[in-house]
Design a protein around this motif. Structure first.
Motif, mmCIF file in Angstrom:
data_model
loop_
_atom_site.group_PDB
_atom_site.id
_atom_site.type_symbol
_atom_site.label_atom_id
_atom_site.label_comp_id
_atom_site.label_asym_id
_atom_site.label_seq_id
_atom_site.Cartn_x
_atom_site.Cartn_y
_atom_site.Cartn_z
ATOM 1 N N PRO A 18 0.801 -1.224 0.000
ATOM 2 C CA PRO A 18 0.000 0.000 0.000
ATOM 3 C C PRO A 18 0.836 1.277 0.000
ATOM 4 C CG PRO A 18 -0.861 -1.608 1.571
ATOM 5 C CD PRO A 18 0.451 -2.146 1.088
ATOM 6 N N ARG A 19 2.073 1.210 0.528
ATOM 7 C CA ARG A 19 2.887 2.419 0.617
ATOM 8 C C ARG A 19 3.511 2.799 -0.729
ATOM 9 N NH1 ARG A 19 4.310 -0.675 4.838
ATOM 10 N NH2 ARG A 19 6.290 -1.276 3.834
ATOM 11 N N GLN A 20 3.399 1.921 -1.715
ATOM 12 C CA GLN A 20 4.069 2.194 -2.972
ATOM 13 C C GLN A 20 3.473 3.406 -3.677
ATOM 14 O OE1 GLN A 20 4.399 -1.770 -4.977
ATOM 15 N NE2 GLN A 20 6.479 -1.025 -5.193
ATOM 16 N N ARG A 21 4.253 3.934 -4.560
ATOM 17 C CA ARG A 21 3.928 5.152 -5.273
ATOM 18 C C ARG A 21 2.721 4.985 -6.193
ATOM 19 N NH1 ARG A 21 8.175 7.818 -9.520
ATOM 20 N NH2 ARG A 21 6.956 9.672 -10.107
ATOM 21 N N LEU A 22 1.889 6.001 -6.249
ATOM 22 C CA LEU A 22 0.770 6.045 -7.177
ATOM 23 C C LEU A 22 1.111 7.015 -8.299
ATOM 24 C CD1 LEU A 22 -2.277 6.202 -4.717
ATOM 25 C CD2 LEU A 22 -1.260 4.201 -5.824
ATOM 26 N N LEU A 23 0.942 6.571 -9.541
ATOM 27 C CA LEU A 23 1.248 7.416 -10.689
ATOM 28 C C LEU A 23 0.005 7.603 -11.537
ATOM 29 C CD1 LEU A 23 3.872 5.251 -10.321
ATOM 30 C CD2 LEU A 23 4.798 6.801 -12.031
ATOM 31 N N SER A 24 -0.130 8.794 -12.089
ATOM 32 C CA SER A 24 -1.186 9.043 -13.073
ATOM 33 C C SER A 24 -0.654 8.664 -14.450
ATOM 34 C CB SER A 24 -1.583 10.513 -13.060
ATOM 35 O OG SER A 24 -0.505 11.321 -13.544
ATOM 36 N N ALA A 25 -1.546 8.583 -15.426
ATOM 37 C CA ALA A 25 -1.106 8.293 -16.790
ATOM 38 C C ALA A 25 -0.138 9.371 -17.274
ATOM 39 C CB ALA A 25 -2.316 8.199 -17.718
ATOM 40 N N ARG A 26 -0.377 10.614 -16.867
ATOM 41 C CA ARG A 26 0.515 11.703 -17.249
ATOM 42 C C ARG A 26 1.892 11.521 -16.620
ATOM 43 N NH1 ARG A 26 -0.744 18.201 -16.406
ATOM 44 N NH2 ARG A 26 1.208 18.969 -17.344
ATOM 45 N N ASP A 27 1.921 11.124 -15.349
ATOM 46 C CA ASP A 27 3.207 10.855 -14.689
ATOM 47 C C ASP A 27 3.973 9.772 -15.439
ATOM 48 O OD1 ASP A 27 2.649 12.635 -12.607
ATOM 49 O OD2 ASP A 27 1.708 11.076 -11.378
ATOM 50 N N LEU A 28 3.265 8.690 -15.782
ATOM 51 C CA LEU A 28 3.912 7.544 -16.394
ATOM 52 C C LEU A 28 4.508 7.883 -17.760
ATOM 53 C CD1 LEU A 28 4.575 4.548 -16.074
ATOM 54 C CD2 LEU A 28 2.326 4.011 -17.044
ATOM 55 N N ARG A 29 3.868 8.775 -18.491
ATOM 56 C CA ARG A 29 4.362 9.148 -19.814
ATOM 57 C C ARG A 29 5.740 9.803 -19.772
ATOM 58 N NH1 ARG A 29 -1.176 10.310 -20.941
ATOM 59 N NH2 ARG A 29 -0.905 12.511 -20.362
ATOM 60 N N ARG A 30 6.134 10.299 -18.605
ATOM 61 C CA ARG A 30 7.447 10.923 -18.466
ATOM 62 C C ARG A 30 8.567 9.889 -18.391
ATOM 63 N NH1 ARG A 30 7.709 13.161 -13.421
ATOM 64 N NH2 ARG A 30 9.547 14.372 -14.025
ATOM 65 N N TYR A 31 8.212 8.619 -18.238
ATOM 66 C CA TYR A 31 9.208 7.567 -18.031
ATOM 67 C C TYR A 31 9.349 6.691 -19.276
ATOM 68 C CZ TYR A 31 9.274 8.805 -13.102
ATOM 69 O OH TYR A 31 9.428 9.473 -11.910
ATOM 70 N N ARG A 32 9.794 7.322 -20.366
ATOM 71 C CA ARG A 32 9.986 6.595 -21.619
ATOM 72 C C ARG A 32 11.457 6.381 -21.954
ATOM 73 N NH1 ARG A 32 5.315 9.615 -25.290
ATOM 74 N NH2 ARG A 32 3.539 8.429 -24.450
ATOM 75 N N GLY A 33 12.324 6.818 -21.070
ATOM 76 C CA GLY A 33 13.744 6.576 -21.256
ATOM 77 C C GLY A 33 14.440 7.517 -22.213
ATOM 78 N N ALA A 34 13.764 8.571 -22.647
ATOM 79 C CA ALA A 34 14.403 9.540 -23.543
ATOM 80 C C ALA A 34 15.344 10.438 -22.750
ATOM 81 C CB ALA A 34 13.338 10.384 -24.236
ATOM 82 N N PRO A 35 16.288 11.112 -23.403
ATOM 83 C CA PRO A 35 17.176 12.039 -22.684
ATOM 84 C C PRO A 35 16.363 13.049 -21.879
ATOM 85 C CG PRO A 35 17.973 11.705 -24.906
ATOM 86 C CD PRO A 35 16.622 11.037 -24.848
ATOM 87 N N GLY A 36 16.703 13.205 -20.629
ATOM 88 C CA GLY A 36 15.981 14.120 -19.757
ATOM 89 C C GLY A 36 14.835 13.490 -19.004
ATOM 90 N N ASP A 37 14.386 12.278 -19.423
ATOM 91 C CA ASP A 37 13.328 11.585 -18.689
ATOM 92 C C ASP A 37 13.891 11.046 -17.372
ATOM 93 O OD1 ASP A 37 11.657 12.111 -20.763
ATOM 94 O OD2 ASP A 37 11.415 10.040 -21.433
ATOM 95 N N PRO A 38 13.052 10.981 -16.331
ATOM 96 C CA PRO A 38 13.553 10.519 -15.026
ATOM 97 C C PRO A 38 13.779 9.015 -14.944
ATOM 98 C CG PRO A 38 11.212 11.044 -14.902
ATOM 99 C CD PRO A 38 11.665 11.488 -16.260
#
Length: 246
Positions: A18-38
């Motif tokens: 339950p303590r794990q992180r909750l992400l929105s679809a918008r949050d998840l789109r930032r994690y595509r592995g492109a330069p500058g992505d987290p």
């Protein structure tokens, strides 16, 4: 079956607290592995995994880069990487496709770190499972049951060997290895009707002893499974012959 259900439940909940992180679809789109992505994430049935160690597959230019930064659960089963297929809805998938999803869940749980849950179809804003997730899990459990039933049926009625030639026609025969099922009996060919199937499969049927699943008893005839109502004899073939030529 109970063990299958427990195994699926453990798999579906493995590593997701339950303590794990909750992400929105918008949050998840930032994690595509492109330069500058987290980072590099993907989601499966709303469960988010860090797939950075598989960057050559999921990162920009990788064969599966379309899966990154989103929940494309359906595509894992169908192989449809078009926009219409890169979605999370599994409600119309077949039992076989649902088993594929379960296999992928096992793969990611074993090989990648879970990092959270995706708020949307499968988890609400508090990280609690939605009705859609419960329905998907129930469908996967039913698919597991069907798989187990199918395997048991194959042990009872192994497929025949078969061959065809223009000179001799079609030959069906049984052996102690036919259908890839090792056993201490060969059986005799029969046509098996499966509910929901339009065709008839050639299977090998045990012709001695009690029916499948019954202990030896004077209440049963010594005919194995020959009296199963879903079986048909091959016309022109001796009832106890181990091969038939049609």
């Amino acid at each position: 079956l109970a063990l299958l259900g427990l195994g699926l439940a453990a798999l579906l909940g493995r590593g997701f607290e339950p303590r794990q992180r909750l992400l929105s679809a918008r949050d998840l789109r930032r994690y595509r592995g492109a330069p500058g992505d987290p980072g590099l994430y993907l989601a499966l049935l709303g469960r988010v995994f860090d797939v950075q160690r598989g960057r050559r597959h999921y990162g920009p230019g990788g064969a599966y880069s379309a899966l990154a930064g989103r929940d494309a659960t359906r595509a894992f089963a169908t192989g449809d990487f078009t926009p219409a297929g890169l979605v999370d809805d599994v409600s119309s998938l077949s039992p076989r496709e649902l088993l594929s999803i379960q296999g992928w869940l096992s793969f990611y749980s074993d090989n990648y770190d879970p990092v959270g849950k995706l708020v949307g179809r499968y988890y609400d804003g508090n990280g609690a499972p939605t009705e859609a997730l419960r329905e998907a899990e129930a469908a996967m459990e039913e698919a597991l049951k069907l798989q187990a039933d199918s395997e048991q049926r194959k042990q009872q009625f192994p497929p025949c060997n078969s061959e065809w030639s223009s000179a001799k026609g079609t030959r069906f025969w049984c052996s102690r290895q036919s259908g890839g099922v090792s056993r201490d009996w060969a059986g005799v060919p029969r046509r098996l009707y499966r509910p929901g199937s339009q065709g008839r499969d050639c299977v090998c049927v045990r012709s001695t002893g009690p029916p499948w699943g019954h202990p030896p008893s004077t209440q049963h005839s010594d005919r194995g499974d020959l009296d199963d109502p879903h079986l048909e004899e091959y016309e022109g073939c001796h009832p106890l012959a181990e091969q038939c030529v049609l």
